[in-house]
Design a protein around this motif. Structure first.
Motif, PDB file in Angstrom:
ATOM      1  N   TYR A   1       0.835  -1.200   0.000  1.00  0.00           N
ATOM      2  CA  TYR A   1       0.000   0.000   0.000  1.00  0.00           C
ATOM      3  C   TYR A   1       0.870   1.250   0.000  1.00  0.00           C
ATOM      4  O   TYR A   1       1.841   1.346   0.758  1.00  0.00           O
ATOM      5  CB  TYR A   1      -0.904   0.024   1.227  1.00  0.00           C
ATOM      6  CG  TYR A   1      -2.025  -0.987   1.186  1.00  0.00           C
ATOM      7  CD1 TYR A   1      -3.275  -0.652   0.681  1.00  0.00           C
ATOM      8  CD2 TYR A   1      -1.825  -2.283   1.635  1.00  0.00           C
ATOM      9  CE1 TYR A   1      -4.314  -1.580   0.640  1.00  0.00           C
ATOM     10  CE2 TYR A   1      -2.845  -3.228   1.595  1.00  0.00           C
ATOM     11  CZ  TYR A   1      -4.086  -2.865   1.099  1.00  0.00           C
ATOM     12  OH  TYR A   1      -5.098  -3.793   1.051  1.00  0.00           O
TER      13      TYR A   1
ATOM     14  N   ILE B   1      -0.883   8.308   0.592  1.00  0.00           N
ATOM     15  CA  ILE B   1      -1.699   9.180  -0.247  1.00  0.00           C
ATOM     16  C   ILE B   1      -1.318  10.614   0.091  1.00  0.00           C
ATOM     17  O   ILE B   1      -1.443  11.037   1.249  1.00  0.00           O
ATOM     18  CB  ILE B   1      -3.198   8.936  -0.032  1.00  0.00           C
ATOM     19  CG1 ILE B   1      -3.563   7.524  -0.501  1.00  0.00           C
ATOM     20  CG2 ILE B   1      -4.025   9.976  -0.778  1.00  0.00           C
ATOM     21  CD1 ILE B   1      -4.995   7.136  -0.236  1.00  0.00           C
TER      22      ILE B   1
ATOM     23  N   GLU C   1      -1.161   8.642  -5.043  1.00  0.00           N
ATOM     24  CA  GLU C   1      -0.508   7.521  -4.368  1.00  0.00           C
ATOM     25  C   GLU C   1       1.003   7.618  -4.535  1.00  0.00           C
ATOM     26  O   GLU C   1       1.503   7.860  -5.638  1.00  0.00           O
ATOM     27  CB  GLU C   1      -1.028   6.203  -4.934  1.00  0.00           C
ATOM     28  CG  GLU C   1      -2.514   5.980  -4.654  1.00  0.00           C
ATOM     29  CD  GLU C   1      -3.006   4.650  -5.170  1.00  0.00           C
ATOM     30  OE1 GLU C   1      -2.297   4.031  -6.002  1.00  0.00           O
ATOM     31  OE2 GLU C   1      -4.090   4.202  -4.747  1.00  0.00           O
TER      32      GLU C   1
ATOM     33  N   LYS D   1      -7.611   2.883   2.877  1.00  0.00           N
ATOM     34  CA  LYS D   1      -8.787   2.536   2.067  1.00  0.00           C
ATOM     35  C   LYS D   1      -9.861   3.623   2.148  1.00  0.00           C
ATOM     36  O   LYS D   1     -10.550   3.903   1.163  1.00  0.00           O
ATOM     37  CB  LYS D   1      -9.347   1.185   2.508  1.00  0.00           C
ATOM     38  CG  LYS D   1      -8.492   0.001   2.061  1.00  0.00           C
ATOM     39  CD  LYS D   1      -9.158  -1.328   2.365  1.00  0.00           C
ATOM     40  CE  LYS D   1      -8.350  -2.480   1.787  1.00  0.00           C
ATOM     41  NZ  LYS D   1      -9.001  -3.803   2.003  1.00  0.00           N
TER      42      LYS D   1
ATOM     43  N   ARG E   1      -8.731   6.461  -0.040  1.00  0.00           N
ATOM     44  CA  ARG E   1      -8.955   6.059  -1.420  1.00  0.00           C
ATOM     45  C   ARG E   1     -10.432   6.186  -1.782  1.00  0.00           C
ATOM     46  O   ARG E   1     -10.805   6.631  -2.873  1.00  0.00           O
ATOM     47  CB  ARG E   1      -8.496   4.613  -1.591  1.00  0.00           C
ATOM     48  CG  ARG E   1      -8.707   3.999  -2.950  1.00  0.00           C
ATOM     49  CD  ARG E   1      -7.732   4.540  -3.963  1.00  0.00           C
ATOM     50  NE  ARG E   1      -8.347   5.483  -4.884  1.00  0.00           N
ATOM     51  CZ  ARG E   1      -7.712   6.089  -5.860  1.00  0.00           C
ATOM     52  NH1 ARG E   1      -6.429   5.876  -6.049  1.00  0.00           N
ATOM     53  NH2 ARG E   1      -8.341   6.934  -6.647  1.00  0.00           N
TER      54      ARG E   1
ATOM     55  N   ASP F   1     -12.263   8.447  -4.651  1.00  0.00           N
ATOM     56  CA  ASP F   1     -13.215   7.893  -5.620  1.00  0.00           C
ATOM     57  C   ASP F   1     -14.548   8.630  -5.565  1.00  0.00           C
ATOM     58  O   ASP F   1     -15.283   8.674  -6.560  1.00  0.00           O
ATOM     59  CB  ASP F   1     -13.433   6.408  -5.344  1.00  0.00           C
ATOM     60  CG  ASP F   1     -12.184   5.572  -5.605  1.00  0.00           C
ATOM     61  OD1 ASP F   1     -11.273   6.061  -6.294  1.00  0.00           O
ATOM     62  OD2 ASP F   1     -12.120   4.432  -5.104  1.00  0.00           O
TER      63      ASP F   1
END
Length: 282
Positions: free
Chosen positions: A4, A7, A12, A185, A188, A192
């Motif tokens: 991973y 961010i 990323e 997550k 992320r 999105d």
């Protein structure tokens, strides 16, 4: 084992320094996490600061992003619940409950984004202020550093970043080192959902390494932290929110606050927006 990245400003970034997160049930390696250093912290703070100054993020846009994030969180509930089972050692039912709480919190934060309004009141008395009207307006305060604990790695992260975004502030999340995957997550997911470029960063690593870098950075306007209290002079000339003091923490409060007051000669505030006042003519 999945790798991973960090961010930084909605992008990323992989680093050479990494940390292994272990499955709490099996003891086996679960994920490899990139670690942030001084360069990455400065890059994230700069991205947030520049985004706050130049990237539009009005109330309707905040509402749309947070409502979309709530929808995505519901759709990804199983994956996030299993991540908490592995990372935090929760039971599956507890993890699913935490996802449900977080979905509701994102929805509530979205609604609040449309209700952040000021007040209006009249003056009375002698002089030029008599019979005039004053109103206040709430504005974002700037980049927020959100330092989250491990025990509720999803819900307490959402408790920090959703209200900050609802108020129009970029967020730099520092999740607990042992539960970094869930924080990554969530960031992320916010990307999105359409969070503007520069408004979302996730800096993983130990608190002792990243904490001082965050508190010393002059581009960060507000700090939100849970767990034990440690305050430096650099924090206390800014805005700080301290939450969830347990009995084990109380012995630290008096010394930390007294030191803060002596060092900075300024009160600690607990707000995430600025108020501006205006006096209207008759």
């Amino acid at each position: 084992m999945k790798k991973y990245p960090l961010i930084i400003g909605n992008e990323e970034v992989f680093t050479e320094d990494t940390h292994i997160v272990y499955n709490k049930y099996t003891g086996e390696p679960y994920a490899q996490i990139s670690l942030a250093g001084p360069e990455q912290v400065e890059a994230a703070a700069s991205a947030a600061y520049e985004a706050f100054r130049s990237v539009p993020f009005d109330a309707l846009a905040r509402y749309n992003v947070l409502m979309k994030a709530s929808q995505l969180l519901s759709e990804r509930a199983d994956d996030l619940a299993m991540t908490m089972v592995a990372e935090a050692g929760k039971t599956l039912q507890d993890a699913k409950n935490e996802v449900l709480w977080s979905v509701d919190l994102l929805t509530e934060s979205a609604e609040e984004a449309r209700r952040l309004h000021g007040t209006c009141f009249g003056f009375w008395g002698d002089g030029w202020m008599d019979s005039r009207t004053c109103y206040t307006r709430k504005e974002p305060i700037g980049p927020v550093a959100a330092i989250a604990p491990f025990n509720f790695p999803l819900n307490l992260v959402i408790h920090k970043i959703a209200p900050a975004l609802a108020a129009g502030n970029p967020v730099l999340l520092k999740p607990a080192e042992v539960t970094s995957v869930i924080g990554l997550k969530i960031c992320r997911l916010l990307m999105d959902a359409g969070a503007p470029k520069g408004y979302v960063s996730c800096l993983t690593g130990s608190g002792s390494a990243i904490g001082p870098l965050l508190t010393a950075n002059e581009k960060i306007a507000f700090y939100s932290r849970i767990e034990r209290i440690f305050l430096s002079v650099s924090v206390c000339i800014k805005e700080v929110k301290l939450e969830s003091l347990s009995r084990n923490n109380l012995s630290d409060v008096a010394g930390s606050v007294n030191f803060a007051i002596r060092s900075s000669h300024r009160n600690i505030s607990c707000r995430i927006y600025r108020k501006f006042g205006f006096v209207a003519a008759r």
